[in-house]
Write a protein that holds these residues in place. Structure first.
Motif, short mmCIF file in Angstrom:
data_model
loop_
_atom_site.label_atom_id
_atom_site.label_comp_id
_atom_site.label_asym_id
_atom_site.label_seq_id
_atom_site.Cartn_x
_atom_site.Cartn_y
_atom_site.Cartn_z
N LYS A 59 78.57 -55.87 -59.93
CA LYS A 59 77.13 -55.82 -59.68
C LYS A 59 76.70 -57.02 -58.84
O LYS A 59 75.91 -56.90 -57.92
CB LYS A 59 76.36 -55.81 -61.01
N ALA A 60 77.23 -58.18 -59.17
CA ALA A 60 76.87 -59.39 -58.42
C ALA A 60 77.28 -59.23 -56.96
O ALA A 60 76.53 -59.56 -56.04
CB ALA A 60 77.54 -60.61 -59.04
N GLU A 61 78.48 -58.69 -56.75
CA GLU A 61 78.98 -58.55 -55.38
C GLU A 61 78.17 -57.51 -54.59
O GLU A 61 77.78 -57.74 -53.46
CB GLU A 61 80.46 -58.16 -55.42
N THR A 116 87.89 -66.87 -57.37
CA THR A 116 86.44 -67.02 -57.21
C THR A 116 85.71 -65.93 -57.99
O THR A 116 86.03 -64.76 -57.87
CB THR A 116 86.08 -66.88 -55.72
N ILE A 117 84.71 -66.35 -58.74
CA ILE A 117 83.92 -65.40 -59.53
C ILE A 117 82.47 -65.47 -59.04
O ILE A 117 81.94 -66.56 -58.87
CB ILE A 117 83.96 -65.77 -61.03
N LYS A 118 81.84 -64.30 -58.79
CA LYS A 118 80.48 -64.32 -58.27
C LYS A 118 79.42 -64.19 -59.34
O LYS A 118 78.30 -64.63 -59.15
CB LYS A 118 80.31 -63.20 -57.24
N SER A 119 79.77 -63.52 -60.45
CA SER A 119 78.76 -63.38 -61.51
C SER A 119 78.69 -64.75 -62.18
O SER A 119 79.42 -65.04 -63.10
CB SER A 119 79.15 -62.30 -62.51
N ALA A 174 77.52 -65.46 -69.61
CA ALA A 174 76.68 -64.31 -69.27
C ALA A 174 76.62 -63.33 -70.43
O ALA A 174 77.50 -63.27 -71.28
CB ALA A 174 77.24 -63.61 -68.04
N LYS A 175 75.52 -62.56 -70.40
CA LYS A 175 75.29 -61.64 -71.51
C LYS A 175 76.45 -60.66 -71.71
O LYS A 175 76.87 -60.45 -72.84
CB LYS A 175 73.98 -60.88 -71.27
N PRO A 176 76.98 -60.07 -70.61
CA PRO A 176 78.03 -59.09 -70.84
C PRO A 176 79.19 -59.67 -71.66
O PRO A 176 79.71 -59.00 -72.54
CB PRO A 176 78.50 -58.73 -69.43
N GLU A 207 87.42 -65.96 -65.51
CA GLU A 207 88.17 -67.11 -64.98
C GLU A 207 89.47 -67.34 -65.73
O GLU A 207 90.34 -68.04 -65.25
CB GLU A 207 87.33 -68.40 -65.07
N THR A 208 89.58 -66.82 -66.94
CA THR A 208 90.83 -67.00 -67.69
C THR A 208 91.88 -66.07 -67.10
O THR A 208 91.78 -64.86 -67.21
CB THR A 208 90.63 -66.64 -69.19
#
Ligand SMILES: Nc1ncnc2c1ncn2[C@@H]1O[C@H](COP(=O)(O)OP(=O)(O)OP(=O)(O)O)[C@@H](O)[C@H]1O
Length: 619
Positions: free
Chosen positions: A23-25, A425-428, A434-436, A469-470
């Motif tokens: 969704k972020a992307e 790299t993580i965009k969210s 984050a909630k999810p 990220e893990t």
């Protein structure tokens, strides 16, 4: 030691996190596309205007390849028909659509993804761009001007989702012993007790590369002896890939069948190139457009054309190409329909023949190489491999690593990476909080309870509370501890002084600089260089505190043409840029060749500041 992880709740957690990430992307790309005109997008390098179809042919999978060039109407007579500078690259997902005429061009925006035909960029040359269309029956807009726009790429997410959904649905009895180890439900099999004893046969290996250092040899012995998992931890420049090449050669000597993957095409091609030097017969799966030219000879695409079985496929391909070109000459609608119907039949035939040819090639190959994503394609589904090897594993999301692990049959995994360098790299943003992730943690806890009750299991399993990220590398280390890992300790890239800081801060001071780099200085380069304060030091720090070194924020695309196209902010610092330029000038004056100097900054705006200050060519 942490508790074992519950597999369905782990998969549920990953699905939530991946969803937030996608969704972020998408929202980033869609915001950009819906708020700018085609002209503005072209100026920002995200679109190409004024194109015409110059030819159409058949590519791998019987799909249509469209070649586009500039509309002659926009080329000044006598000039070359070069496509204006753009940022569309091979492998990008694009939409090809009719270009709105005249003034409409300026106002037309919105719903770009829905209109036109979608495809993947296959080739980018100065005068032409080639697109492989996604849908085989896509009707290419064949007359008038067309424009091409880059879209968000959700393909990798689809495959990761598919993989995690499958994992979520697996029943307890479907977990392989290998999988149980990867989730800590079983421990890795113990290593042979005499592994460190020189009498162990692994101490008498015949090395292909006699220059391997001791930590590399130990990592190879360890990976050969491990039954389920081994991690090769390679800090920068310590020869991770170098070690993997020898490991692959040793495994091939043991007649093992290998699937070798990496998160990016370049990471895989790097291995193909190095293995090719050892004349290893192998197959590189993947879109030919995304492969380095030097590895194409090992690609499935080329092998399906050059192998013996390929002649059959070639016949149909030729017939399809002839039909394709006849469509363009046919004005009559009924005839066109007939040609399309013939093409459909031919495509079916082509696919069957090609499948036979591909199956023979892939099945017969002892080493198959693909990106993690590409290993999930139909070619490899259900195939058996003795070992899956993943290079640059710390750059891959865990869900990505599961693509090969879940779709092929394998019982051993070797990961090479460095969990102490930057993760993927993580965009969210703040996905850790984050909630999810929170939500999925709750889901996980709930489902853990249900699972345990259902199975009547007394095993207390940990809720899967990982973040994107893990990485798998991190999680396995946490789960099983350092005994599953071997570290490479000699680095071949840096002067000892440069190495000292990362070694002390990150690698428990274990790094050693190889002899030929440990006191290498600029003044010793093999051409005439003056011995100055700057050329006789390995590292020079400039203290910029206290001066007027204000940081500015600049619109990324302000300078593209007259109009402002906002693609986000970038940072720059004029005084620091001046300092960099001054230092570069001093080095050049001392005799260092400009092409031997690299200036690195994380910000585009800073690159734009520095480049005009000197003849520095921005990469
Ligand atoms: N045993 C060795 N003897 C001499 N040179 C070596 C040895 N091992 C690795 N190298 C050299 O060290 C450099 C780094 O090797 P390689 O690219 O395999 O490392 P890497 O750890 O994968 O790198 P990166 O830090 O980019 O991930 C290469 O130039 C390689 O040729």
């Amino acid at each position: 030691m942490p508790e074992p992880t519950d597999i369905p709740s782990f998969a549920a957690s990953q699905l939530n996190l991946l969803d937030a990430e996608l969704k972020a992307e998408l929202s980033e790309t869609n915001a950009l596309l819906s708020s700018h005109t085609p002209t503005a997008l072209a100026r920002a390098g995200l679109a190409i205007l004024n194109l015409n179809v110059s030819s159409i042919r058949t590519g791998l999978g019987g799909k249509t390849v469209v070649e586009l060039g500039l509309d002659p109407a926009v080329v000044t007579k006598g000039d070359k028909a070069d496509i204006p500078e753009h940022g569309i690259r091979v492998g990008d997902i694009v939409a090809l659509q009719d270009q709105p005429a005249g003034s409409a061009k300026k106002t037309e925006k919105r719903e770009l993804a829905v209109k036109g035909v979608e495809g993947v960029v296959l080739r980018v040359k100065r005068e032409v761009v080639e697109i492989l269309l996604n849908k085989e029956d896509a009707d290419v807009p064949s007359t008038g001007k067309l424009w091409l726009v880059k879209l968000a790429n959700d393909v990798t997410y689809k495959r990761m989702n598919q993989t995690m959904s499958r994992m979520q649905k697996l029943e307890d009895h479907e977990y392989t012993p290998f999988m149980r180890v990867l989730f800590g439900q079983d421990s890795p099999s113990p290593l042979p007790p005499d592994l460190n004893d020189p009498s162990n046969p692994l101490h008498n290996l015949e090395w292909n590369d006699p220059s391997l250092n001791d930590s590399q040899k130990e990592a190879i012995r360890f990976a050969l002896a491990s039954r389920e998992i081994s991690l090769i931890h390679g800090p920068p420049g310590t020869g991770k890939t170098h070690t993997l090449i020898e490991l692959i050669l040793q495994m091939l000597k043991q007649k093992l069948r290998l699937l070798v993957c990496g998160p990016s095409n370049i990471s895989v091609d790097n291995i193909v190139e190095r293995l090719a030097a050892h004349k290893v017969s192998m197959i590189r799966l993947g879109h030919p457009a995304r492969l380095l030219p030097s590895v194409l000879n090992h690609s499935l695409d080329v092998l399906t054309k050059t192998s013996d079985a390929a002649a059959l496929v070639r016949d149909v391909r030729k017939e399809m190409d002839d039909k394709q070109s006849s469509i363009r000459k046919t004005r009559n609608a009924r005839e066109r329909r007939q040609v399309y119907a013939d093409l459909k039949e031919l495509r079916k035939e082509y696919r069957e023949r090609e499948k036979g040819c591909v199956n023979n090639l892939v099945h017969g190959s002892k080493v198959v190489l693909a990106t993690l994503h590409g290993a999930g394609g139909f070619h490899l589904r259900g195939q058996e491999f003795d070992v899956v090897i993943v290079d640059e594993a710390s750059q891959a999301l865990e869900a990505q690593c599961w693509v090969p692990l879940l779709w092929v049959k394998a019982s051993k995994l070797v990961l090479a990476g460095d969990h102490l360098q930057l993760p993927p790299t993580i965009k969210s943003l703040n996905s850790k909080h984050a909630k999810p992730a929170q939500q999925s943690k709750q889901d996980a806890i709930k489902s853990t309870g249900e699972e345990d009750n259902k199975a009547g299991s007394s095993v207390k399993r940990a809720a899967a509370s990982t973040t994107l990220e893990t990485t798998l590398f991190d999680r396995l280390l946490e789960l099983h501890g350092p005994s599953i890992k071997r570290m490479l300790t000699t680095q071949y890239r840096m002067h000892e002084t440069i190495m000292r800081f990362p070694s002390n801060e990150l690698y428990e001071s274990k790094l050693i600089a190889a002899d030929f780099v440990k006191d290498r200085l600029l003044k010793d380069l093999p051409y005439q260089i003056e011995d100055t304060d700057d050329t006789r030091e390995a590292v020079v720090f400039f203290d910029t505190q206290g001066g007027d070194f204000g940081e500015k924020t600049e619109d990324e695309e302000m300078k593209k043409g007259g109009k402002k196209v906002s693609l986000g902010d970038s940072k720059c610092n004029q005084a620091e840029a001046a300092l960099v330029a001054m230092h570069v000038n001093k080095l050049v004056k001392a005799g260092v060749k400009a092409e031997d100097i690299a200036v690195v900054t994380p910000y585009n705006a800073q690159v734009r500041r520095i480049s005009p200050m000197h003849d520095i060519v921005p990469a």
